[in-house]
Design a protein around this motif. Sequence first.
Motif, PDB file in Angstrom:
ATOM      1  N   THR A  94      55.136  23.333  82.726  1.00  0.00           N
ATOM      2  CA  THR A  94      54.567  24.272  82.130  1.00  0.00           C
ATOM      3  C   THR A  94      54.980  24.481  80.607  1.00  0.00           C
ATOM      4  N   ALA A  95      54.160  24.559  79.545  1.00  0.00           N
ATOM      5  CA  ALA A  95      54.223  24.318  78.050  1.00  0.00           C
ATOM      6  C   ALA A  95      55.088  25.768  77.737  1.00  0.00           C
ATOM      7  N   GLY A  96      56.198  25.542  77.137  1.00  0.00           N
ATOM      8  CA  GLY A  96      57.194  26.709  76.690  1.00  0.00           C
ATOM      9  C   GLY A  96      57.958  27.309  77.822  1.00  0.00           C
ATOM     10  N   SER A  97      58.316  26.454  78.935  1.00  0.00           N
ATOM     11  CA  SER A  97      58.664  26.997  80.270  1.00  0.00           C
ATOM     12  C   SER A  97      60.446  27.358  80.034  1.00  0.00           C
ATOM     13  N   GLY A  98      60.931  26.351  79.305  1.00  0.00           N
ATOM     14  CA  GLY A  98      62.231  26.485  79.006  1.00  0.00           C
ATOM     15  C   GLY A  98      63.096  25.737  80.092  1.00  0.00           C
ATOM     16  N   ALA A  99      62.373  24.790  80.779  1.00  0.00           N
ATOM     17  CA  ALA A  99      62.923  24.260  81.966  1.00  0.00           C
ATOM     18  C   ALA A  99      64.006  23.356  81.595  1.00  0.00           C
ATOM     19  N   ARG A 100      64.991  23.053  82.536  1.00  0.00           N
ATOM     20  CA  ARG A 100      66.085  21.917  82.158  1.00  0.00           C
ATOM     21  C   ARG A 100      65.544  20.538  82.938  1.00  0.00           C
ATOM     22  N   ILE A 101      65.465  19.576  82.478  1.00  0.00           N
ATOM     23  CA  ILE A 101      64.844  18.394  83.077  1.00  0.00           C
ATOM     24  C   ILE A 101      65.790  17.334  82.892  1.00  0.00           C
ATOM     25  N   LEU A 102      65.956  16.331  83.759  1.00  0.00           N
ATOM     26  CA  LEU A 102      66.582  14.976  83.798  1.00  0.00           C
ATOM     27  C   LEU A 102      65.706  14.047  83.787  1.00  0.00           C
ATOM     28  N   ASP A 103      65.827  13.027  83.056  1.00  0.00           N
ATOM     29  CA  ASP A 103      64.862  12.027  83.133  1.00  0.00           C
ATOM     30  C   ASP A 103      65.742  10.860  83.437  1.00  0.00           C
TER      31      ASP A 103
END
Length: 281
Positions: A45-54
Amino acid sequence: MSAEPQPAEQITQWNGRSGQAWSQSVALMDQVLQPFEALLVDSITAGSGARILDVGCGAGATTLAAARRVGPAGAVVGVDISEAMISAARARVQDTDAPVSFVIDDAQSAAFAPASFDLIMSRFGVMFFPDSVAAFTNLRRAARDSAALRFLCWRGIDQNPFMTTAERAAAPLLPNLPARQPDQPGQFAFADEHRVRAILDKSGWGDITIRPADVECTLPEEHLVRYFSQFGVVGLALPDVDEATRTEVIATVRAAFEPFVHADTVRFTAACWSVEATAAH
């Protein structure tokens, strides 16, 4: 033929010839792999402020794409075992204010902060773990309850003829090329969807969905020789052969790729699994 390299040898390769080849060919590999980006990033989601690990982020293309989606309130961390790849990733983002950072570590054992990510994603970076259950268990600890897991991995060798064209053509000239071993760490380790499902189930992931994804990929014909002479088992072997053998291998392999060449463009279909799961409570 010798067995496929063991995990310790793969780590050495990714911090040696393999990592150097990728880091020196970032633009080319970005072009080849770009069609996969949407499969991972568009659902964020655009602008969600999520924390993601790639995981297995390589030179950071998908990491940066995800960071642009989450917006300034989010954070995306790319992790890879290859120092050369992480150096290339850091160079990619040095002039951007995207919320992205990179670490050199092994995701199987890295001490991620518990319950710190909303999404764990990977583009072809999760098939190399020596112990896949331990790795995905560690990633589950890093995920918040109900966090999403989303990754792409290759389906079977027989469904991806482009990926093995070079080694099949070169085998008579390079008799010591390593053999691929089913279910061992490597490019096609997750070809069996039932094995993938079992690994995730044992590692604390639920709501597992595994779908086939057939992705059309291209690269300029002028870069084809560079591609197969730098990457894969043939690329690893060529620096150790004499010039006459190298010349013969390149000519033989280039001819074998002819069915994929259409004027000035090389086209092939990548047969993958698109895997999704949820961090179980």
